[in-house]
Design a protein around this motif. Structure first.
Motif, short mmCIF file in Angstrom:
data_model
loop_
_atom_site.label_atom_id
_atom_site.label_comp_id
_atom_site.label_asym_id
_atom_site.label_seq_id
_atom_site.Cartn_x
_atom_site.Cartn_y
_atom_site.Cartn_z
N GLN A 194 0.83 -1.21 0.00
CA GLN A 194 0.00 0.00 0.00
C GLN A 194 0.86 1.26 0.00
OE1 GLN A 194 -2.75 -1.83 3.25
NE2 GLN A 194 -3.64 0.12 2.71
N ASP A 195 1.89 1.27 0.86
CA ASP A 195 2.77 2.44 0.96
C ASP A 195 3.50 2.68 -0.35
OD1 ASP A 195 2.08 3.02 3.57
OD2 ASP A 195 3.73 1.87 4.45
N GLU A 196 4.03 1.62 -0.93
CA GLU A 196 4.78 1.76 -2.18
C GLU A 196 3.86 2.19 -3.33
OE1 GLU A 196 7.86 1.90 -2.90
OE2 GLU A 196 8.58 1.39 -0.90
N THR A 197 2.62 1.68 -3.32
CA THR A 197 1.66 2.07 -4.36
C THR A 197 1.36 3.56 -4.28
OG1 THR A 197 0.64 -0.14 -4.33
CG2 THR A 197 -0.65 1.65 -5.30
N ALA A 198 1.17 4.05 -3.05
CA ALA A 198 0.90 5.49 -2.86
C ALA A 198 2.10 6.32 -3.32
CB ALA A 198 0.59 5.77 -1.40
N HIS A 199 3.31 5.87 -2.97
CA HIS A 199 4.52 6.60 -3.36
C HIS A 199 4.68 6.61 -4.88
CE1 HIS A 199 8.60 8.16 -2.99
NE2 HIS A 199 9.01 7.20 -3.81
N PHE A 200 4.45 5.47 -5.49
CA PHE A 200 4.58 5.36 -6.95
C PHE A 200 3.54 6.21 -7.66
CE2 PHE A 200 3.65 3.08 -10.97
CZ PHE A 200 4.87 3.25 -11.60
N THR A 201 2.31 6.19 -7.15
CA THR A 201 1.24 7.02 -7.72
C THR A 201 1.62 8.49 -7.68
OG1 THR A 201 -0.43 5.42 -6.96
CG2 THR A 201 -1.22 7.61 -7.57
N GLY A 202 2.20 8.91 -6.54
CA GLY A 202 2.64 10.30 -6.40
C GLY A 202 3.69 10.66 -7.42
N GLY A 230 10.56 2.23 -9.12
CA GLY A 230 9.28 2.12 -8.41
C GLY A 230 8.50 0.88 -8.82
N ILE A 231 8.48 0.63 -10.13
CA ILE A 231 7.77 -0.56 -10.64
C ILE A 231 8.43 -1.83 -10.11
CG2 ILE A 231 7.28 -1.88 -12.75
CD1 ILE A 231 7.02 0.91 -14.16
N LYS A 236 8.51 -6.64 -6.75
CA LYS A 236 9.09 -7.51 -5.71
C LYS A 236 8.10 -7.76 -4.58
CE LYS A 236 13.93 -6.38 -6.64
NZ LYS A 236 15.13 -5.62 -6.21
N LEU A 237 7.39 -6.70 -4.17
CA LEU A 237 6.38 -6.88 -3.12
C LEU A 237 5.25 -7.77 -3.62
CD1 LEU A 237 6.28 -3.27 -1.62
CD2 LEU A 237 6.96 -5.34 -0.41
N GLY A 238 4.87 -7.57 -4.89
CA GLY A 238 3.82 -8.41 -5.47
C GLY A 238 4.24 -9.88 -5.52
N MET A 239 5.53 -10.11 -5.80
CA MET A 239 6.02 -11.48 -5.85
C MET A 239 6.09 -12.09 -4.44
SD MET A 239 6.19 -12.27 -8.90
CE MET A 239 6.81 -13.92 -8.55
N LYS A 240 6.41 -11.25 -3.44
CA LYS A 240 6.38 -11.75 -2.06
C LYS A 240 4.96 -12.17 -1.68
CE LYS A 240 10.31 -9.20 -0.10
NZ LYS A 240 10.72 -8.17 0.88
N GLU A 241 3.99 -11.33 -2.11
CA GLU A 241 2.59 -11.66 -1.85
C GLU A 241 2.22 -12.95 -2.58
OE1 GLU A 241 -1.14 -8.72 -1.24
OE2 GLU A 241 -0.42 -8.82 -3.29
N ALA A 242 2.71 -13.08 -3.82
CA ALA A 242 2.40 -14.28 -4.62
C ALA A 242 2.99 -15.53 -3.97
CB ALA A 242 2.95 -14.10 -6.04
N LYS A 243 4.19 -15.40 -3.36
CA LYS A 243 4.81 -16.55 -2.70
C LYS A 243 3.94 -17.06 -1.56
CE LYS A 243 9.66 -15.42 -3.67
NZ LYS A 243 10.93 -14.94 -3.09
#
Length: 579
Positions: A194-202, A230-231, A236-243
């Motif tokens: 969530q934090d990284e998504t907000a930062h990337f959106t900004g 950013g992507i 990487k976070l998405g892959m951690k979630e996928a794991k």
């Protein structure tokens, strides 16, 4: 260094929900409908048991077949009603939450937006509230009905055959032991995501918002690198979630298959020994699925709950910020009143002082000009007069009243502000002229043409095929700088301000545009108290008073001739620009 996420309790999340206008009737009916759906679902395996145990072409009774069909139809219809009503509740909740956040955000002090990117703030309004909606609409009803389904199914299974139920229940502690640690790990990853998504959106919004600066600076490679970084973080976070999901799904499948095979094997032996009927085994397996399916959704529910708790922390953080105007204040007419600045000091974020003990007065109808080196604090004075910020010390008075005792709406309605950039909203010229006016819809077209004529803007507007309905593009990019300035001046004419502030209003224009805009400004200044910032002394030599500011302090006040005689730095400025 990144701020570490702290653990957020459930209480703030529930407290926030209770403050919203939840459609209680729709919620109650939706939950009751879900309950009925679950209960009807619990009846179906019993009907199936009777059908299987007495199965033969002769024994197919119409009432039993009708009963099974009605059970399925009722379950489907009531489930549809439940889904619709609970979705409506979720949408209403998130709409109410977004309304509160939007109303709050547009009334926060400018200082908040100095410290937070607009993209990050947008992410809070859109993404974080969406997470709360998903929990309420999708996952909470499934969790409640899942608990009911499990309890009901277990009770019926104990009645049907307690020995087989005991075999099945051995898998529950195993499932919990596996799922809870994975769920906690998932919640941590989700919060970081969530934090990284907000930062990337900004970052994306800022880059696209300044696309011309980026291209003129040939910064495509730099921005591509930053964007890819950013992507990559999101990947990487998405892959951690996928794991985690890759562990959860197979483990759940393994547990389910072991339980099913064990039940079928053990049940088959009991059927063969005559200790259990075939219908009972079929019913047992159907109830088993009514336990397994909800169990599989619980891990997802707790993950979404953790996400919602984190989103709630950020939402509450915004909702608890102090408003720009905390209480109802006086509405007064500031015409014919003296503007006094007394010992004004200001600094951003407890840092170095930007202004120190600034004092001056503007009598009604006077033109007060501000001069001095760049970075001296001239624009900050305007920010304080506009009440974008509150002074650290000192006072701003209109007549004998501190402006902090006047309602912000009343104060700003009587001030015209023409800045160097001439900010414009996307839309038409008409919409920009009437922007913010309460009676915008009722303003006659003739009145708009009158103010554009006074601002020397009528001619170029009439040249557009759509006239006042011409689209100006995002931030007015379809217009030239001089055209934007003249529309800003026309807007100021329409508001008829008592005090006029102009911040470098002609600094970025070519000589031809500057001449036209200067004429329009001179017309606008007539009969008003006017405050002007200008680096070009030629535009302010006729001011009633010039306030010279350097390094946040007033080092000279007087007319042009007086400062020439008494102020060495002003004399140097004049020598450079006027000779």
């Amino acid at each position: 260094m990144k701020k570490k996420n702290k653990e957020v309790g459930l209480k703030p999340f529930l407290s926030l929900l209770l403050t919203l206008k939840i459609p209680k009737l729709a919620l109650a009916i939706g939950l009751i409908a879900s309950l009925i759906t679950t209960l009807v679902g619990l009846v179906v395996p019993l009907l199936t048991k009777n059908l299987v145990d007495g199965f033969s072409l002769e024994s197919l009774s119409v009432p039993l077949m009708v009963g099974i069909a009605v059970a399925f139809i009722v379950q489907a219809v009531i489930n549809g009603v439940s889904i619709y009503l609970l979705s409506m509740v979720g949408q209403r909740v998130v709409a109410g939450l977004r309304e509160r956040m939007w109303a709050k955000l547009i009334r926060l002090r400018v200082g908040y937006f100095d410290q937070h990117s607009s993209g990050e703030t947008v992410s809070r309004v859109v993404n974080d509230t969406g997470i709360v909606r998903n929990l309420i609409t999708d996952h909470f009803p499934s969790f409640i009905t899942g608990i009911i389904s499990i309890i009901g199914a277990v009770i019926i299974l104990v009645v049907l055959d307690w020995k087989m139920t005991l075999v099945m229940m051995i898998s529950v502690p195993l499932t919990i032991a596996v799922m809870f640690p994975l769920g906690r790990k998932m919640s941590k990853i989700s919060r970081n995501l969530q934090d990284e998504t907000a930062h990337f959106t900004g970052h994306v919004q800022q880059t696209l918002g300044e696309i011309r600066l980026m291209k003129s600076s040939t910064a495509e490679d730099t921005e591509e690198t930053r964007g890819v970084e950013g992507i990559d973080k999101l990947f990487k976070l998405g892959m951690k979630e996928a794991k985690i999901y890759a562990l959860i799904a197979p483990l759940m499948y393994l547990v389910v298959m072991v339980v099913i095979v064990s039940i079928i094997g053990y049940g088959g032996i009991r059927v063969a020994n005559g200790e259990m009927s075939t219908g009972s085994l079929v019913a047992f397996l159907l109830y088993l699925f009514q336990i397994i399916v909800p169990m599989a959704t619980f891990a997802r529910f707790f993950t979404e709950l953790q996400k919602a708790k984190g989103a709630t922390e950020r939402i509450i953080g915004i909702l608890e910020l102090p408003l720009e105007e905390p209480a109802k204040q006086a509405d007064i007419d500031i015409a014919s009143k003296t503007l006094s600045i007394e010992n004004l000091s200001f600094s951003y974020d407890q840092g170095e002082p930007v202004l120190q003990d600034v004092s001056f007065k503007a009598q009604p109808g006077e033109m007060i000009a501000f001069a001095g080196p760049s970075g001296g604090g001239k624009t900050t004075v305007f920010g304080l007069l506009e009440r974008f910020y509150e002074p650290s010390s000192g006072e701003i008075l209109i007549g004998d009243m501190p402006i902090r005792n006047i309602s912000i709406a009343s104060w700003r309605d009587q001030i015209g502000y023409v800045s160097q950039e001439s900010a414009m909203m996307g839309g038409t010229i008409r919409e920009n002229l009437t922007y913010g006016l309460p009676n915008a819809e009722t303003i006659q077209t003739e009145e708009l043409w009158r103010v554009t004529r006074m601002a020397y803007a009528e001619e170029f507007i009439r040249e557009f095929s759509d006239g006042l309905n011409t689209e100006v593009g995002e931030r007015g990019v379809k217009l030239s700088g001089g055209q934007r300035q003249r529309i800003a001046i026309a807007r100021a004419f329409l508001r008829d301000p008592k005090i006029l502030m102009m911040d470098e209003a002609t600094a970025s224009l070519d000589s031809q545009s500057e001449g036209i805009v200067q004429q329009a400004l001179s017309r606008l200044m007539e009969g008003r108290t006017t405050l002007v910032i200008a680096h070009r002394l030629s535009t302010i030599v006729d001011a009633d008073k010039i306030v010279f500011i350097e390094k946040g302090r007033v080092t000279g006040v007087g007319t042009h001739q007086e400062l020439i005689a008494t102020h060495s730095l002003y004399r140097d400025f004049a020598a450079q620009q006027l000779t």
